[in-house]
Enzyme design. Structure first.
Site, PDB file in Angstrom:
ATOM      1  N   ASP A 194      46.810  -1.672 -22.671  1.00 37.70           N
ATOM      2  CA  ASP A 194      46.374  -0.393 -22.122  1.00 37.70           C
ATOM      3  C   ASP A 194      45.179  -0.564 -21.199  1.00 37.70           C
ATOM      4  O   ASP A 194      45.081   0.116 -20.176  1.00 37.70           O
ATOM      5  CB  ASP A 194      46.049   0.588 -23.256  1.00 37.70           C
ATOM      6  CG  ASP A 194      47.321   1.210 -23.803  1.00 37.70           C
ATOM      7  OD1 ASP A 194      48.143   1.662 -22.982  1.00 37.70           O
ATOM      8  OD2 ASP A 194      47.518   1.221 -25.029  1.00 37.70           O
ATOM      9  N   GLU A 231      40.392  -0.074 -25.220  1.00 37.63           N
ATOM     10  CA  GLU A 231      41.577  -0.151 -24.360  1.00 37.63           C
ATOM     11  C   GLU A 231      41.525   0.881 -23.237  1.00 37.63           C
ATOM     12  O   GLU A 231      42.451   1.010 -22.460  1.00 37.63           O
ATOM     13  CB  GLU A 231      42.855   0.001 -25.187  1.00 37.63           C
ATOM     14  CG  GLU A 231      42.910   1.218 -26.088  1.00 37.63           C
ATOM     15  CD  GLU A 231      44.161   1.252 -26.968  1.00 37.63           C
ATOM     16  OE1 GLU A 231      45.134   0.540 -26.685  1.00 37.63           O
ATOM     17  OE2 GLU A 231      44.147   2.019 -27.951  1.00 37.63           O
ATOM     18  N   CYS A 273      43.827  -7.754 -29.480  1.00 33.16           N
ATOM     19  CA  CYS A 273      45.187  -7.644 -30.009  1.00 33.16           C
ATOM     20  C   CYS A 273      46.178  -7.279 -28.913  1.00 33.16           C
ATOM     21  O   CYS A 273      47.358  -7.098 -29.167  1.00 33.16           O
ATOM     22  CB  CYS A 273      45.230  -6.650 -31.159  1.00 33.16           C
ATOM     23  SG  CYS A 273      44.651  -5.017 -30.698  1.00 33.16           S
TER      24      CYS A 273
HETATM   25  C1  PEP Z   1      47.044  -2.603 -26.339  1.00 30.91           C
HETATM   26  O1  PEP Z   1      47.029  -1.545 -25.713  1.00 30.91           O
HETATM   27  O2  PEP Z   1      46.693  -3.695 -25.848  1.00 30.91           O
HETATM   28  C2  PEP Z   1      47.515  -2.640 -27.728  1.00 30.91           C
HETATM   29  C3  PEP Z   1      47.402  -3.712 -28.467  1.00 30.91           C
HETATM   30  O3  PEP Z   1      48.102  -1.502 -28.221  1.00 30.91           O
HETATM   31  P1  PEP Z   1      49.610  -1.018 -27.888  1.00 30.91           P
HETATM   32  O4  PEP Z   1      50.280  -2.150 -27.131  1.00 30.91           O
HETATM   33  O5  PEP Z   1      50.254  -0.752 -29.197  1.00 30.91           O
HETATM   34  O6  PEP Z   1      49.374   0.176 -27.069  1.00 30.91           O
HETATM   35 MG    MG Z   2      47.229   0.327 -26.761  1.00 32.94          MG
END
Ligand code: PEP
Ligand code: MG
Length: 576
Positions: A455, A431, A502
């Site tokens: 991110d 990320e 994700c």
């Molecule tokens: C992301 O950064 O894409 C991620 C899945 O983590 P979060 O949204 O919890 O930062």
């Molecule tokens: Mg993230």
């Protein structure tokens, strides 16, 4: 009828009244008092009201069998009778001849600082209790409403500047039809939460929406990012019909949601869910998720007043793993920081928290935090398919450090005679652009990657994911982000490692054709999106999508890319 526009943050249509979620600030103006006894009397009355309030919430917690919350309220009730604390406040009113509010703030500060210097978890939690109790009495003295949701009695569309994960804990979800935030974007955490709950949401609608009066009727279209104030009967009818249509598309997709998703030419991919607790896990199973591609463990830390112990974490992880049975569960270690502040950790204020001591960086600064979590996860892994994932990895050294701590925990547990599952896969979130660029080296160190597009987009385009003004940049359909995704998948496949995603892009109907074309192995998304994405994947030909992805990555903007997919894949269009 007035039309306002924001950013579509979570698909769906909500029709209902507005409710403004207002966080009142407790501002104390110092003033001198002459009648100190009358001031003390005012303080005592406020304490009496606080006792009544706490008795009520305590009763409610007991009825709802929330034992740990009930205990907290009991402790607060006792603190309201603490002669030491209240004696000193009275003394300060009498001797310093100041108002009760100021005396309360001063004495509380001394008390909490005294507790904090003891540097012990127990006393740190007590400091938080003293602060909570003091804030309650202060709020009563200042005549401010108890909670930002006071008065929320009928199902409504919640309006707020922005909602932090801890704010949303306060909300009775059965009274929420949808969300609209003045700030934020499609990947800020309030948007992610709305998607997880299957609630429509609009983000970044601008400060003016906070002026809309409570009770104003409105239509919120979370797919298009549109708000219609005081809609006429005809408009409401049109939107009701659209909501009905979307519901029937969803019900249709739900019928075979629990079957695996394979493309028309036979490529099977895993479609999992992003979850935060056991309730979400059950919701994921109901929606046909093949597993959990992201367990955001930080929610376990947010919903409380002190750090969860190893045993508490073990119980929480075990519950989730039991729900998922033998299905894969990717547990992400603590990702605190950024816009997820854990108050009791006393995290220092940073100029740029998203670029600061966040996630794995915070854990390395406090290794005991990470160790407690890893020990709990390893203990819960027995007889299940648990995978462990480190967030915010930027360098090879970080992966090695994380893995070494994991091995240390495993060795400790085995030496203590405890059981741990064998062959637990270890992966990282990709990320940060540095990780995407170094993916070929990182692939050698891990069993899998999971791409965090929320991110990855903000860091690649240098555009804060919570800032509505740059939301057009912090967008995973940007060709720069898609090219990084292509490179990460290629690098991992060269070492026979699987790649998941994700970030929110994985649950975007218009992205599914491109991601299939790029060879993504696993998709993980908010549970309500699982049936639809599986249905879309089943209608695709992976070979054809390879060509489509190639074309898309040579286009110049997110708009062109979306338009290309829409023109080639009609099912993805239906779902938007
Ligand atoms: C992301 O950064 O894409 C991620 C899945 O983590 P979060 O949204 O919890 O930062
Ligand atoms: Mg993230």
């Amino acid at each position: 009828m007035i039309k306002l526009e924001g950013i579509g943050a979570s698909r769906g249509i909500a029709i209902g009244p507005v409710f403004q979620f207002e966080r009142a600030e407790l501002i104390v103006s110092p003033c001198a008092v002459t009648d100190t006894e009358a001031e003390i009397c005012r303080l005592k009355k406020a304490i009496e009201v606080a006792v009544e309030e706490l008795q009520q919430v305590h009763e409610k917690a007991l009825q709802e069998a929330a034992a740990s919350e009930a205990e907290i309220f009991e402790a607060h009730l006792m603190m309201l009778q603490d002669p030491e604390l209240w004696g000193q406040i009275e003394k300060s009113v009498r001797e310093d001849k100041i108002n009760a509010e100021l005396a309360l703030v001063n004495v509380t500060k001394t008390f909490t600082e005294m507790l904090k210097v003891m540097e012990d978890e127990y006393f740190a939690a007590r400091a938080l209790d003293v602060q909570d109790v003091s804030d309650r009495v202060l709020r009563i003295l200042l005549g401010v409403a108890e909670s930002p949701t006071e008065g929320l009695e009928v199902p409504s569309i919640i309006f707020a500047d922005d909602l932090t994960p801890s704010d949303t804990i306060l909300l009775d979800k059965s009274l929420v039809l949808g969300f609209c935030t003045a700030e934020g974007s499609a990947t800020s955490h309030s948007a992610i939460l709305a998607r997880g709950l299957g609630l429509p949401a609009v983000a970044g609608a601008g400060k003016a929406v906070l002026e809309i009066a409570n009770g104003t009727q409105m239509v919120l279209d979370g797919g298009k990012g549109v708000l219609l104030l005081e809609p006429d009967a005809g408009t409401v009818q049109v939107y009701r019909a659209r909501a009905e249509r979307a519901k029937s598309v969803r019900e249709n997709a739900l019928k075979n949601a629990s079957e695996l998703a394979a493309t028309a030419d036979g490529r099977t991919v895993e479609v999992g869910a992003n979850i935060g607790n056991a309730d979400d896990a059950r919701f994921a199973v109901e929606n046909g998720a093949d597993g959990v591609g992201l367990l955001r463990t930080e929610f376990l830390y947010l919903e409380r007043a002190a750090l969860p112990t190893e045993d508490e974490q073990y119980q929480a992880y075990k519950q989730i793993l039991d729900v998922m049975d033998k299905g894969p569960v990717v547990l992400r270690t603590l990702d605190a920081g950024g816009d997820k502040e854990i108050v009791y950790l006393d995290m220092p204020k940073e100029m740029n928290p998203f670029l600061g001591e966040r996630a794995i960086r915070l854990c390395f600064a406090h290794p005991e935090l990470l160790k407690t979590q890893l020990r709990a996860a390893l203990r819960a892994s027995v007889d299940h398919n648990l995978k462990i994932m480190f967030p915010m990895i930027a360098t090879l050294d970080e992966v090695r450090r994380g893995k070494a701590i994991l091995e240390e925990c495993r060795a400790e547990l085995l030496a203590e005679g405890k059981q741990v599952a064998e062959d637990i896969e270890v992966g990282i979130m990709v990320e940060i652009p540095a990780a995407a660029i170094m993916a070929d080296q990182l692939a050698k160190e891990v069993d899998f990657f999971s791409i965090g597009t929320n991110d990855l987009s903000q860091y690649t385009l240098a555009a804060d994911r919570t800032n509505a003004r740059v939301a057009h940049l912090s967008n995973a359909f940007q060709p720069a982000v898609l090219r990084l995704i292509r490179d990460v998948i290629r690098a991992a496949h060269a070492y026979d490692k699987w790649v998941g995603m994700c970030g929110e892009l994985a649950g975007e109907p218009l992205a599914a054709p491109i991601l299939i074309g790029l060879g993504l192995d696993e998709f993980s998304m908010s549970p309500p999106m699982v049936p639809l994405i599986k249905q879309i994947i089943r209608g695709l030909n992976a070979d054809d999508m390879r060509g489509l992805a190639n074309e898309a990555l040579n286009l110049e903007s997110p708009e062109e890319i979306r338009a290309l997919v829409k023109s080639r894949v009609p099912i993805a269009d239906i779902a938007t």
